[in-house]
Every structure is written in structure tokens, then in C-alpha cells.
Design a protein around this motif. Structure first.
Motif, PDB file in Angstrom:
ATOM      1  N   SER A   1       0.843  -1.193   0.000  1.00  0.00           N
ATOM      2  CA  SER A   1       0.000   0.000   0.000  1.00  0.00           C
ATOM      3  C   SER A   1       0.884   1.251   0.000  1.00  0.00           C
ATOM      4  N   ILE A   2       0.285   2.375  -0.313  1.00  0.00           N
ATOM      5  CA  ILE A   2       1.022   3.639  -0.365  1.00  0.00           C
ATOM      6  C   ILE A   2       0.439   4.603   0.664  1.00  0.00           C
ATOM      7  N   THR A   3       1.324   5.165   1.462  1.00  0.00           N
ATOM      8  CA  THR A   3       0.947   6.176   2.452  1.00  0.00           C
ATOM      9  C   THR A   3       1.060   7.565   1.842  1.00  0.00           C
ATOM     10  N   GLY A   4       0.067   8.392   2.125  1.00  0.00           N
ATOM     11  CA  GLY A   4       0.117   9.785   1.694  1.00  0.00           C
ATOM     12  C   GLY A   4      -0.369  10.690   2.811  1.00  0.00           C
ATOM     13  N   TYR A   5       0.344  11.786   3.044  1.00  0.00           N
ATOM     14  CA  TYR A   5      -0.123  12.738   4.051  1.00  0.00           C
ATOM     15  C   TYR A   5       0.267  14.152   3.653  1.00  0.00           C
TER      16      TYR A   5
END
Length: 383
Positions: A280-284
Motif C-alpha cells: 500500500s502507499i501512504t500519503g499525508y
């Protein structure tokens, strides 16, 4: 010999620290080492954070002297204390205000609300360097800074224009988005590039552009995964990003002087979006007042078995960044009394974070779940 000079300089600065106070404007200057004759351009792209801090001065420091400075900066050494959260940041406080010194390679940035003390620092530096005042900040390391009564504008339009000019595109097309929606690239898409040098150059340039262009953070992260063996398909999507930048070259960040020193953040995750390793890819994105100050798009290190797991891992990463920013703001003299508002669009992750009972859904991600839950309970964040 150099250490002795710095020791004497810092002692004089300490003796002067509590004398006068006055407000000045942002300046840019250039200094030359009299001993070695090296020169450097300087500037600053940091927006104001403290309401009373509106003096920023940037100076060139010879690398050997930079090393000597760092070796001499022990805790409480002559009044300047190295930050526990940024090894390049040094802090001096007095009854007249706070002075910050930031060292970056061979550049020194000085800011604070005691302008007389900063003037004294410059005077002492004049004894060691040949300095030239370049006036208000306007350009530094590819970042353009425009100052108005309402705040500061940061952009990289000139850097983007030069990048487009060097790319030698044969048309003038633009793109509405930096990447196609629901695009899933794989390593074996297309034919291998005979010479991937230009692909490497563009990816590296795009990475630097993300310093002010958070809208390309996700596509740059995606395309940078294929630098080892790029293909024609990957290169086509890289040019698509370039076309998008051509159509949005005037976009810039704005940091308002009236902005309140309050953090709020957004966290998200794309579950199993990597169709090869199923990561999965984290984005913030984290805001100070109404302006973004930190953002990231990054693959998670472990495979998540559900979207809730992916979102919890993203929340943990975002909270860790929030905590570091709170520590750094405290070094600047800025205190955020209220919990940081953190937005997440996954109901299951929010319920797990607020539920003190450890149950079946969290046994595989116990550390991240407990980390998020503990900071919810400590009111570090408001989820």
C-alpha cells in the motif's frame, strides 16, 4: 586556530546577548572566506513562523569552518544550544528574544526577534569574512521567494521553465492532471530504454520540484520506482508529468503572515495499489495555519491485509511527523496548545484508533494501532 576564533566569537556574542532589541526586515547576503577566497550565493526560503520573527539572514560558510562550528556546538556552549530535533539548528534565547542559527552545508541562516543581536552577529562575522548584503530574499537554490504585506510566495517556476527548455519537447501540449487516474504501472510495461540517462535526470529534477509542488508527489514517487530499468511506457508517463508542469508553471505556495500557529493534517492510504508486491502507499499533508509545510507519498514496508490496516499504518506515519513538527515548533518558541486535527476517511481505522480494547482486527498491526491510540488518548491529535 579556527576553533579558537569561533570560541572567541561565540564568547563575544554571549556577552552582547542581553543589550538591545529592534525589529528588522528579511535580508540576503553573500560572504567570502578571507582565508581561502571561496564565495557562495545565499538566500532563504523559510516562511515566518513566530509572529515577532521577521529577520532572516543567510551567509556562506566555508566547509572547514562549518565543520569547526558543529564540533564546537555542545549543549549550552556560549549560550547557543543545539536542537535535539535538528542537528543543524542552534538556539540562543535571552530576555530580548530568540535567535536561531541553521547550518546547511556551507550556508548559515540566522533569524530571530532580537535584530540588534543579529546585527552584532553580522558585525563579528565581518571580522572573519568579506560580506555583501544582497537585499531582500528573492531566489535561493532554485526556489523563488516573493514577499508582500500579506505573506510570502514560494515557487520554482524558473527552475521548471529551464527543465522544460532542456527537455526539447517538440510540441506545446499540456496535461490537466499529473498522472492518469487508476494507473497501475509494472516493471515490464513497454520496451527497455537504450539510454536511461535522461529518465534519471528528469526523475531527479522532479524530486527536487516536490519541494514546492506537492501536487506531483504521488506520480514522482511512482515513476521513481523504475529508475533501475525504465521502459518506454514509464518514460511516456514521465513526459506526461512534464506536460502537466508546463500548464501549471505559475503555481506557488503562499504563507500568510496572519496565519495562526496551529497544525492540522490529512492522512490517506491506497490499499495494495502496488500490483507486483501488493504494498500500500501512504500519503499525508500537514498544514501550519492554512499553508502546507510537510507532505509525502511513500510505499509502506509491509503488506496490509485490509484497507483498515493500510490506513492505520498511514496514520502512524503521519502522527510521527506531526510529533516531530511540534518539537521543532517548540524550538522556535511556538507552542500549539490544542490537539492537532488529523483527518482520515476510513471509519474502521478511526474506530480502532479510538477503541481501547485490543481485538482480533489489530493483532497483526498491534504496534501501529497502539501508537495511534496512545496519541489519541494523550490529545496529541484529534482524529
Amino acid at each position: 586556530m579556527m576553533f579558537a576564533k569561533i570560541d572567541l566569537l561565540m564568547k563575544k556574542l554571549e556577552d552582547r546577548a542581553n543589550e538591545k532589541q529592534e525589529v528588522m526586515h528579511i535580508h540576503d547576503s553573500r560572504m567570502t572566506c578571507e582565508e581561502c577566497g571561496n564565495t557562495g550565493n545565499s538566500g532563504n526560503s523559510c516562511p515566518e513562523i513566530h509572529e515577532d520573527v521577521n529577520f532572516v539572514n543567510n551567509n556562506y560558510f566555508h566547509p572547514q569552518q562549518n565543520q569547526g562550528w558543529n564540533q564546537q556546538q555542545r549543549p549550552n556552549y556560549q549560550g547557543f544550544t543545539p536542537s535535539d530535533h535538528d542537528p543543524a539548528l542552534f538556539i540562543h534565547t535571552s530576555s530580548h528574544g530568540c535567535t536561531l542559527i541553521l547550518l546547511y552545508v556551507d550556508d548559515m541562516l540566522i533569524t530571530g526577534d532580537d535584530s540588534d543581536y543579529i546585527t552584532f552577529v553580522k558585525e563579528r562575522l565581518y571580522e572573519q569574512f568579506m560580506m555583501f548584503d544582497l537585499g531582500s530574499l528573492s531566489y535561493f537554490l532554485g526556489i523563488e521567494i516573493a514577499s508582500t504585506a500579506d505573506g510570502y510566495y514560494l515557487s520554482q517556476s524558473k527552475y521548471t521553465q529551464e527543465l522544460i527548455a532542456h527537455s526539447a519537447l517538440t510540441d506545446t501540449r499540456t496535461a490537466a492532471t499529473p498522472m492518469e487516474l487508476n494507473l497501475h504501472l509494472k516493471p515490464m510495461n513497454g520496451l527497455p530504454l537504450e539510454d536511461p540517462t535522461w529518465y534519471h535526470h528528469l526523475v531527479g529534477s522532479f524530486v527536487y520540484l516536490t519541494a514546492t509542488r506537492l501536487d506531483i508527489a504521488y506520480p514522482v514517487h511512482t515513476l521513481s520506482q523504475f529508475v533501475k530499468a525504465p521502459t518506454t511506457v514509464h518514460y511516456a508517463h514521465l513526459l506526461h508529468v512534464l506536460c502537466y508542469l508546463r500548464g501549471t508553471i505559475s503555481r506557488q505556495l503562499f504563507y500568510a503572515t496572519s496565519s495562526q500557529p496551529m497544525l492540522h493534517a490529512y492522512s490517506d492510504a491506497t490499499w495494495a495499489s502496488d500490483h507486483v508486491e501488493r504494498l500500500s502507499i501512504t500519503g499525508y499533508c500537514i498544514f501550519l495555519g492554512g499553508s502546507p509545510i510537510a507532505w509525502k507519498s511513500k510505499r509502506q514496508s509491509a503488506v496490509s491485509r485490509s484497507s483498515a490496516e493500510a490506513e492505520l499504518r498511514a496514520l502512524a506515519t503521519t502522527i510521527a511527523e506531526i510529533i516531530w513538527l511540534l518539537w521543532l515548533l517548540a524550538d522556535f518558541g511556538v507552542t500549539c496548545a490544542d490537539p492537532t486535527i488529523l483527518r482520515c476517511d476510513n471509519t474502521s481505522a478511526i474506530q480502532i484508533a479510538n477503541n481501547p480494547v485490543k481485538h482480533e482486527l489489530t493483532k497483526h498491526i498491534g504496534v501501529d494501532a497502539c501508537f495511534v491510540r496512545s496519541h489519541c488518548q494523550q490529545s496529541t491529535i484529534d482524529l
